[in-house]
Design a protein around this motif. Structure first.
Motif, short mmCIF file in Angstrom:
data_model
loop_
_atom_site.label_atom_id
_atom_site.label_comp_id
_atom_site.label_asym_id
_atom_site.label_seq_id
_atom_site.Cartn_x
_atom_site.Cartn_y
_atom_site.Cartn_z
N ALA A 51 0.78 -1.24 0.00
CA ALA A 51 0.00 0.00 0.00
C ALA A 51 0.81 1.29 0.00
N GLY A 52 2.01 1.30 0.52
CA GLY A 52 2.78 2.54 0.56
C GLY A 52 2.04 3.63 1.34
N THR A 53 1.73 4.73 0.70
CA THR A 53 1.01 5.84 1.34
C THR A 53 -0.45 5.53 1.56
N GLY A 54 -0.94 4.52 0.85
CA GLY A 54 -2.37 4.19 0.92
C GLY A 54 -3.20 4.94 -0.08
N ALA A 76 8.20 3.00 7.87
CA ALA A 76 7.95 4.41 7.55
C ALA A 76 6.65 4.55 6.76
N ALA A 77 6.38 3.60 5.88
CA ALA A 77 5.15 3.65 5.09
C ALA A 77 3.93 3.38 5.97
N VAL A 78 4.05 2.44 6.91
CA VAL A 78 2.93 2.13 7.80
C VAL A 78 2.55 3.37 8.61
N GLY A 79 3.54 4.07 9.13
CA GLY A 79 3.27 5.30 9.89
C GLY A 79 2.61 6.36 9.04
N THR A 80 3.09 6.53 7.82
CA THR A 80 2.51 7.51 6.90
C THR A 80 1.08 7.12 6.54
N LEU A 81 0.87 5.87 6.26
CA LEU A 81 -0.45 5.36 5.92
C LEU A 81 -1.44 5.61 7.05
N GLY A 91 -10.68 5.86 9.60
CA GLY A 91 -10.30 4.71 10.41
C GLY A 91 -11.40 3.68 10.59
N ASP A 92 -12.65 4.11 10.62
CA ASP A 92 -13.76 3.17 10.81
C ASP A 92 -14.08 2.39 9.54
N ARG A 93 -13.49 2.78 8.41
CA ARG A 93 -13.73 2.09 7.13
C ARG A 93 -12.47 1.43 6.61
N SER A 94 -11.49 1.24 7.52
CA SER A 94 -10.22 0.71 7.05
C SER A 94 -9.51 -0.10 8.14
N ARG A 95 -8.53 -0.85 7.68
CA ARG A 95 -7.67 -1.64 8.57
C ARG A 95 -6.27 -1.64 7.97
N VAL A 96 -5.27 -1.44 8.81
CA VAL A 96 -3.88 -1.47 8.36
C VAL A 96 -3.23 -2.72 8.93
N MET A 97 -2.60 -3.49 8.05
CA MET A 97 -1.87 -4.69 8.47
C MET A 97 -0.39 -4.45 8.18
#
Length: 183
Positions: A51-54, A76-81, A91-97
């Motif tokens: 996903a990178g930046t998402g 670094a990408a997870v934090g940015t995403l 946030g309520d319509r998404s999930r980051v793994m």
């Protein structure tokens, strides 16, 4: 600068990942992609792999996708995403793994997840070493009749296996491959 080009979040700026390992979609390529997909997005469950930046999953949410899962391993990408999703209050319509793609697919399959649309933008060298579509097929992550959009360098040779190539779009050095899964 990365920005959302259409929909609910149109014009919102997204933070970039401070790493040369992340290759954001140019606006022209993103515009072409979402001109093709826009009418099909409302209500879909989307996976944004690598996903990178998402920005691609966020664009899908902006255009009506019901939910998006973002898979990214680079810290670094997870934090940015996460920052970009918080900024948009998505946030309520998404999930980051925050994990390697194959492990995320295995975990999602264990949870019974199925996706109507999967975006893949892997490092180009990864496509020369392995096929990310293989784990998607093996784990049954694509919903019946679902689609996969794969971004690759136009010179990269790639065989999708069990998925039918519906369409290819080439812009500059990038090729977007649209695959359809079995119904």
């Amino acid at each position: 600068m990365i920005r959302v080009i259409s929909g609910l979040y149109k014009g919102k700026r997204l933070r970039k990942v401070p790493s040369p390992l992340v290759r954001p979609y140019p606006d022209k390529l993103k515009t072409a992609l979402f001109n093709i997909l826009r009418d099909d997005l409302p209500g879909l469950k989307v996976l944004d792999g690598f996903a990178g930046t998402g920005s691609i999953g966020i664009e899908a949410l902006s255009n009506g996708a019901a939910f998006a899962v973002f898979v990214e391993i680079l810290p670094a990408a997870v934090g940015t995403l996460r920052h970009n999703l918080e900024k948009l209050e998505a946030g309520d319509r998404s999930r980051v793994m925050a994990m390697e793609f194959n492990r995320a697919v295995i975990q999602l399959a264990r949870e019974g997840a199925r996706f109507d649309l999967i975006f893949l933008d892997p490092p180009y060298r990864l496509l020369e070493e392995r096929n990310p579509l293989k784990v998607i097929r093996k784990r049954g992550l694509l919903a019946p009749g679902g689609r996969i959009v794969l971004r690759r360098h136009f010179k990269t040779r790639f065989e999708a296996g069990d998925f039918d190539l519906e369409r290819q779009v080439r812009l500059g050095d990038d090729t977007l491959c649209f695959y359809r899964g079995p119904a």
